[in-house]
Design a protein around this motif. Sequence first.
Motif, PDB file in Angstrom:
ATOM      1  N   PHE B  98       0.825  -1.206   0.000  1.00 55.08           N
ATOM      2  CA  PHE B  98       0.000   0.000   0.000  1.00 55.08           C
ATOM      3  C   PHE B  98       0.866   1.266   0.000  1.00 55.08           C
ATOM      4  N   ALA B 101       2.788   1.894  -3.197  1.00 59.42           N
ATOM      5  CA  ALA B 101       1.898   2.420  -4.248  1.00 59.42           C
ATOM      6  C   ALA B 101       1.621   3.900  -4.001  1.00 59.42           C
ATOM      7  N   ALA B 102       1.392   4.249  -2.736  1.00 58.84           N
ATOM      8  CA  ALA B 102       1.090   5.644  -2.399  1.00 58.84           C
ATOM      9  C   ALA B 102       2.298   6.534  -2.682  1.00 58.84           C
ATOM     10  N   ALA B 105       2.840   6.873  -6.408  1.00 60.82           N
ATOM     11  CA  ALA B 105       1.816   7.721  -7.034  1.00 60.82           C
ATOM     12  C   ALA B 105       2.227   9.188  -6.897  1.00 60.82           C
ATOM     13  N   LEU B 162       5.419   9.769   3.363  1.00 59.07           N
ATOM     14  CA  LEU B 162       4.901  10.585   2.262  1.00 59.07           C
ATOM     15  C   LEU B 162       5.381  12.028   2.353  1.00 59.07           C
TER      16      LEU B 162
END
Lengths: 436, 250
Positions: B98, B101-102, B105, B162
Amino acid sequence: MTSDFTGRYIDQARRAQATSGAPGFVASARALALQRFEALGFPQRRKNEAWKYTNVLPLVKVDFDDDVAYPTSDPTALERHARGLLWAKALVVTNGRVDRERVDSLKLPAGVRLERLRDAADAHADVLEAALSRFADQETNPFALLNTAAFHDALILRVAKGVALDEPLCVVHFSGSQRDPSIAHPRLLVVCDESSEATVIEAFVGHSEAPCLTNAVSEVFVGANATINHLHVQWEAPQTAHVSTTNAYVRRDGRYRQQLINLGGSLVRNNVRTLLQGENAECTLNGLSMVRGTQHVDNQTSIEHLVPNGNSWQLYKGVVSDQGTLVFNGRIFVEKDAQKTDAKQQNNNLLLNEGTTINSKPQLEIFADDVKCTHGATVGRLDAEGLFYLRARGIGEAEARNMLTHAFASEVIDACGVDDLAELLSETLRGWLNEG
Amino acid sequence: MLEIKDLHVEVDGKPILRGLSLSVKAGEVHAIMGPNGSGKSTLAHVLAGRDGYQVTAGSIRYQGHDLLELAPEDRAREGLFLAFQYPVEIPGVSNMYFLKAALNAKRVHRGETEVDAFEFLKIARDRAKVLEIDDSMLKRALNEGFSGGEKKRNEIFQMLMLDPLLAILDETDSGLDIDALQVVSRGVNTLRSPENAVIVITHYQRLLNHIVPDFTHVLYNGRIVKSGDKGLALELEERGYGWVEQEFAA
């Protein structure tokens, strides 16, 4: 009643029997099967409750040829369509036919025999009695009777007492036709003696430019305290219809696990029947069906608890999109004497859009009074909370949906018991989702 | 960085935010406090782009964008991060998968190359250390079966991975014991820099002992009724919200 189109199947079966080279007891069992098929005819929706949701008449009216030896002239097609399934212990059966050399070239451990019926019927007369004669007498599914009457050949796998097959045996059923509609009747018989262990993968793949039909039958005899993991991966060509019948007979303390994965095909009908015949026998029947386009997938399972102290678990999952149709009918039968039975059934479905159809039906027939029997069915959409959570982390909507769908389906794939296959299926699933 | 002007928001036709204005600049930490039902979580959800909230008036500018025009994923890719009050459990998706992927992205959105599994793991282990998160937690399914504290720690871990410009913490302190509170605070303080900003939404003052705000706002009845420095938080802790309710009751 014999209509014109059943007549063609009957003629094909007669020819197949005439050229089978099998001894008399096999021939008479097959003649009986043909007689009973003739009497029953193909199932009709209105007259046969078990076929209520699946109309096979348009399918069986197709003029199928049963004499196509190899689906394609392209020698690389098999590699492409076998999709990574050609492992060390893999045997390719094309349209229900296999060369003797190919069977013999498989390196199997001592105590494990794999043979063609046409080569070794006499050697396996003891098990063929139950697998063919009794089958022909008692089976009620016309497609399974037709297979018995019309198969070109059958494979017999025997695992001797106490022997464990060290790695999975993968039978790749490669079916289809380059030009004309064709039909294949693959037949597999697995007999595992007391305390043996085996994992058998049956993968149905194909190449077809024309409408085709695969009509498979697999019978699995699980001896006392034996453990069989049976994987049925249906990955047929988009034009191919797939009808399968699996019967498993489980003795005392035996364990039968089946994972049924549907990824391809046009019209698909699977009949899975497990008879728990000995005390403390158990079975796990799991299924995953990925349905899209105008695919129609109908899974019928029946678990029969015939003696006390049996356990059964069942998890069937479905993902349906576009105008797909998915049917699940899960029968659990508990005989009067089968006290202390513990049966659990779960059917969960995920609808990816409007316009899909789901029919889910548990069918409990319980005649014992001291049993645990639970069942549940759900039909739902992707969880909005989960979607938002993923998107709030920067994952795009389409990818977020795919991620949640993959997660839903993974539960069955991850439980398949063969890591390499689970990985392959997981990747395939990602591809499936990205194509959608 | 963030400019909220006269924001009015309804849920199912019921007004929740009634003219909220707030300005947040890079390098600042803002605390938003208020009694239950004052609209704190609504503000967090509207900023992140959750469905079900109707903005009937006002505007939100974020980094030169009309924030309300952006899909949730685009807000995240532009550096906005919401630490959820109730992180969602997602069985079958591993924490690592997860997050990779984040992260990718966001990187693709910025025109950067994607990180591969090896590189990702290196970054993840480095950030996980700050929060005392071990490898097994990375491999587990996203939030599935996590304790309340583990979920909150995982939110902050995601935040560090992030590296957002604007982090919004929605009652991240609720349900945390004092040890977990310190770990979470350490994570947030690691993020603080002159380039980014943090909005801490909380009911209680105790988190603000660890994450010291530059500004404190009191949200009541869908409006910011009082703003001050960190001293205001202490005052609220001492006097409770009763006096606010009396003073500003509509």
